[in-house]
Structures are given as C-alpha cells and as structure tokens.
Write an enzyme that holds these catalytic residues in place. Structure first.
Site, short mmCIF file in Angstrom:
data_model
loop_
_atom_site.label_atom_id
_atom_site.label_comp_id
_atom_site.label_asym_id
_atom_site.label_seq_id
_atom_site.Cartn_x
_atom_site.Cartn_y
_atom_site.Cartn_z
N SER A 179 6.42 -10.25 -56.01
CA SER A 179 5.61 -11.47 -56.01
C SER A 179 4.76 -11.58 -54.75
CB SER A 179 6.51 -12.69 -56.18
OG SER A 179 7.54 -12.71 -55.21
N TRP A 180 5.37 -11.40 -53.57
CA TRP A 180 4.63 -11.59 -52.32
C TRP A 180 3.65 -10.45 -52.08
CZ3 TRP A 180 2.37 -14.91 -49.89
CH2 TRP A 180 2.23 -15.01 -48.51
N LYS B 147 16.56 -17.62 -41.71
CA LYS B 147 16.33 -18.83 -42.51
C LYS B 147 16.87 -18.69 -43.93
CE LYS B 147 12.71 -17.51 -45.28
NZ LYS B 147 12.53 -16.14 -44.92
#
Length: 338
Positions: free
Chosen positions: A12-13, A196
């Site tokens: 996707s990225w 994160k």
C-alpha cells in the site's frame, strides 16, 4: 527537475508513494516480485490486494525485474518490511555493482530487525556498499497510504545526517498536499517510526477491551514517554519525539482503524488469539516483531518500558490482555517525569 526513480516494494505505502512521485513529474518504475500484481498495475492500473478501488496513474510502470527498475535511476526508494529488507538490499547491491550506479537511497521502512534489533538504515548501510550508493535518507511521519492516495493533507520528515540529501528527498516528494520537513536525527526518526507500532497495538487493545478516550490518551502519552526514553538511550535527539516522526506518527497509528497494528490490538482486546489475528490480517504486523526487539533492547540498556513489557507478555508469553492492562494500573505510583 524530473528524476528517474526506482521504487522497491508495491504494498500500500510503496505503491502510493510511487504513484505520487509519478504525478510529481518523475519517471518512476515500481518493482514487485508478484507477476499478477505487476500485470494489474500495468494493464488495469489497480492494486486490489493493498489499495482497493484506487486507480493509479497510467504513467506509472511496474516490473518484476529489479535490474530493469533500477537501471539509470538516480534515486532508489525502498518500501519493504524489515523481515525482507536485507534480501532486497543485497539483491539491489549486486545490481548496482553490475550497473556501476550510485543512487541516493531513501527508505520508508518502519521496524527493527528480528534477532539483531538493528534499525533499517543500519541494515541498508551494511548490505549496500558505500561505493554503490549516496546517503541513506529516512522518510517517516504520520502518513496512512489511504489518505495520501486521496490527496489528503500530509506532513512527514526526511531524516539524514547529510542535510543536503534530506533536502533532495524533500524536493522530490513535496507537493500541494504532501509537505516534507528535514531533520538530521536518523536514530530518532527510525525509533519513533518503529516503536509507535507497539503502542498502536496497545491502543487498539484498550478499545477492544471496551475502554474509552481517557484510557487511550493515557496509554498513548505514557507510550510516547517510553519511546523517547529508549531512543535517547541510543543517542536520539529528544526533540525528535515531539515531531512528525515521533508524536505525529504515534497519534495517527494509535488512533486510526487504517492502522494494521491498531486493528491487530483491537482484535486481541476482543479475545482473539495472536496467530488467528495474524492469519486474519493477511499483512505484516510490524508491531508484533518490534515489541520483542524493544523489550530486549530496553533490558540491555536498563530503560523502563512498562507498556512494552506488558505487551511482550501478552504476545510472547500468552498472558491475558486484560490482566496485563490491569497490572499497568496497579504499578507503584511514581513521578510523571520518571
């Protein structure tokens, strides 16, 4: 000035960044191992496994031949999960040696290597010879592919010790909806990007368990404190963690249903088993591997990371998620600055 750019990784990225760079006026070739995926990108201009209903630029070319993608490229953008990064880097290095090319290398990989716990730029610097590359730039920040695809406003960081290289990346990617800032703190940018994902799993679990905004805000805030402590222990600038690659990336990943790490945590909070969650997702959940890496690094550096430790027990020792969260609240009372 238009550049010839090779993008390695058509998830996707990677595919959305390749599409954006194409629309920015660059000559972009996207590489994937998957022949069917390449065929769909070239003929139907779609990538349904990763970006359902999104239509890519007709000027974007895809190939399964890495040499073809890289030949003549002045920039190579690598968007590969950490698990497969070394294999791709070694293949790229051999091709660059054969072609006698020395491109700028940019990566958008978020995670830490299993077993060695090295950051992506460390892996790339080991596997791509200095004579085959210029600097290595990290592209990181709060940037869901789904939002960038629809040209929603996004801001990220290009980090490199060589600020001239960071500025080159800044110019390549920036446009009316995608703003890039520069930073020279590679360590901080990469730790923020990787860690994160751990907190995002925790935030998803909190909501899966039925807790609300107060609990989520507390977990995210204390999670940021953990990320900062470990990053600083490895030489990061503490200010980086209140920037885009720190708190920015954390907030978007820990609050959005577009985040696969948040979705994984949510399912765990609802009582599903880890392997069932992994099978159901069908994509890499970087936070699962990063939790183990951060747990081991924190023990080596004697850094307190209670949220990470709790999630490690859940993911790797089979502890009940609700019990782990309750134990966080039952810890000895302490100062917020500790």
């Amino acid at each position: 000035m238009a550049e010839k750019i090779a993008v390695l990784g058509a998830g996707s990225w990677g595919s959305v960044l390749a599409n954006m760079l194409t629309e920015n006026g660059h000559d972009v070739t996207l590489w994937s191992r998957n022949e069917e995926q390449v065929k769909q990108l070239n003929t139907e201009h779609t990538n349904p496994r990763y970006m359902k209903d999104f239509v890519y630029s007709t000027n974007l070319t895809a190939t399964t031949d890495m040499k073809k993608a890289v030949k003549g490229a002045s920039v190579v953008l690598i968007v590969i999960p950490t698990k497969g990064l070394r294999e791709v880097a070694k293949q790229l290095n051999a091709i660059l040696t054969e072609l006698h090319q020395k491109p700028l290398v940019i990566h958008a990989t978020k995670g830490l290597e299993q077993n060695t716990y090295k950051r992506p730029s460390e892996m790339l610097s080991e596997d791509i010879s200095p004579e085959n590359r210029q600097a290595i730039v990290v592209l990181s920040g709060p940037s869901h592919a789904e939002d960038v695809a629809i040209k929603d406003m996004t801001a990220v960081t290009a980090a490199c010790e060589d600020l001239a290289s960071a500025k080159k990346a800044q110019k390549l990617f920036s446009n009316s909806y995608f703003r890039v800032y520069t930073n020279d703190d590679v360590i901080g940018a990469e730790f923020g990007a990787a860690l994160k994902n751990i907190i995002a799993i925790g935030a998803g679990a909190i909501q899966g368990l039925g807790y609300h905004d107060n609990a989520r805000a507390a977990l995210i805030t204390r999670g940021l404190a953990e990320i900062r402590r470990l990053g600083v222990a490895f030489g990061a600038n503490p200010m980086t963690f209140i920037g885009l690659s720190g708190v920015g990336d954390l907030v978007v990943t820990a609050t959005s249903k577009n985040s696969r790490n948040w979705r994984a945590g949510y399912q765990l909070g609802q009582g599903k088993k880890l392997q069932d969650v992994i099978d159901n997702m069908g994509m890499v959940i970087e936070g699962v591997y990063t939790t183990k890496a951060a747990y081991e690094l924190s023990r080596k550096r004697q850094v307190q990371m209670p949220i990470t430790e709790a999630l490690y027990r859940v993911l790797y020792e089979g502890e009940d998620i609700k019990t782990a969260i309750s134990q966080l609240m039952d810890r000895d009372l302490t100062s917020e600055n500790e």
